[in-house]
Design an enzyme around this catalytic site. Sequence first.
Site: not given
Ligand SMILES: NC(=O)c1ccc[n+]([C@@H]2O[C@H](COP(=O)([O-])OP(=O)(O)OC[C@H]3O[C@@H](n4cnc5c(N)ncnc54)[C@H](OP(=O)(O)O)[C@@H]3O)[C@@H](O)[C@H]2O)c1
Length: 311
Positions: A62, A214-215, A217
């Site tokens: 990351y 799924l927020t 927005k």
């Molecule tokens: N193991 C793997 O292969 C793998 C792959 C992917 C992710 N991950 C892990 O899973 C974690 C979470 O997944 P992800 O970051 O892909 O996606 P997510 O948690 O589904 O979405 C995160 C994004 O959604 C927006 N957001 C989050 N909370 C919000 C709220 N309360 N209100 C409005 N917007 C909000 C933000 O982006 P914006 O503001 O830009 O919209 C944020 O960066 C990662 O950080 C990582 O640690 C692991």
Amino acid sequence: MPSDIPESIQFLHDTEIGLGAWSWGDRIVWNYGKGYSDADIEDGFKISLENGVHFVDTAEIYGNGRSERLLGQFLKRTETPVIVATKFFPLPWRLSKASVTRALRASLERLGLERVDLYQIHWPSPLVPVERYVQGLASAHRLGLARAVGVSNYDKNQMQRAYTILSEYEIPLASNQVEYNLLNRSVEKNGLLVRCKELGIRLIAYSPLAMGLLTGKYSPENPPPGMRAGKYAGILKEIHPLIKLLTEIGQDWGGKSVAQIALNWCICKGALPIPGAKNVCQAEMNAGAAGWRLTPEQVKALDSTSDPFTR
Ligand SMILES: NC(=O)c1ccc[n+]([C@@H]2O[C@H](COP(=O)([O-])OP(=O)(O)OC[C@H]3O[C@@H](n4cnc5c(N)ncnc54)[C@H](OP(=O)(O)O)[C@@H]3O)[C@@H](O)[C@H]2O)c1
């Protein structure tokens, strides 16, 4: 700092929700450097701890190590215990089991820690058999560099092989981190979620907000920026009924947000969601998804509304 954490919490079965740190330093997908600063991220981290979220998931890739470095700095500035998880990436030249402990030592250096709470193999490798990297995880555990070990993106068969090898070392497979959200329920359909429960492996749900969709927005008129626009272009047109239902259920709960309902759905399914947060507002909202449960009828309604387009 991550010390004095009871054994049961280490293995995450008492942990309802965590905090994902992919966007902490990542420019390619998340536009780090534009729209949110290190101070925003740290404020989000701090409010998460204040609201009882103690599990943070990062990875060596990351932001090319930036996420681990930032987390290391934040850990130095808090007294609150944090459960730290990071991951080994199966780069094509990493062919030996020793590459696992070598990479972990570099992660520990960036994190400023002597050991992590959870060390995970990020993806199965097309070049290296499951058993070899898992033996590397066992070494990391026996050397005291990782309190618990897990895998990520492993299918049922690969997970079973990892579980079996670790059993020979009397080490539990703590977790399998996979994508799971209302737009991707493949772990329900392919039996992975059930198998995790049977084996006592915590299913960690990544992208639990479908990268922000799924927020509520984002819409076809207002798509997410960058790479996410392409990934979700098709499905954005279809999810309006689901966002509407998430909104209505949130209203029934006295004003909970779309994101909170989507995350609570994951918790109700027996998974541990790790939503990413870029700032205090997102982190505080996401922390509010834990500590309560949707009714079985609400979970069922979300299931059937997502059925037509979920993977
Ligand atoms: N193991 C793997 O292969 C793998 C792959 C992917 C992710 N991950 C892990 O899973 C974690 C979470 O997944 P992800 O970051 O892909 O996606 P997510 O948690 O589904 O979405 C995160 C994004 O959604 C927006 N957001 C989050 N909370 C919000 C709220 N309360 N209100 C409005 N917007 C909000 C933000 O982006 P914006 O503001 O830009 O919209 C944020 O960066 C990662 O950080 C990582 O640690 C692991």
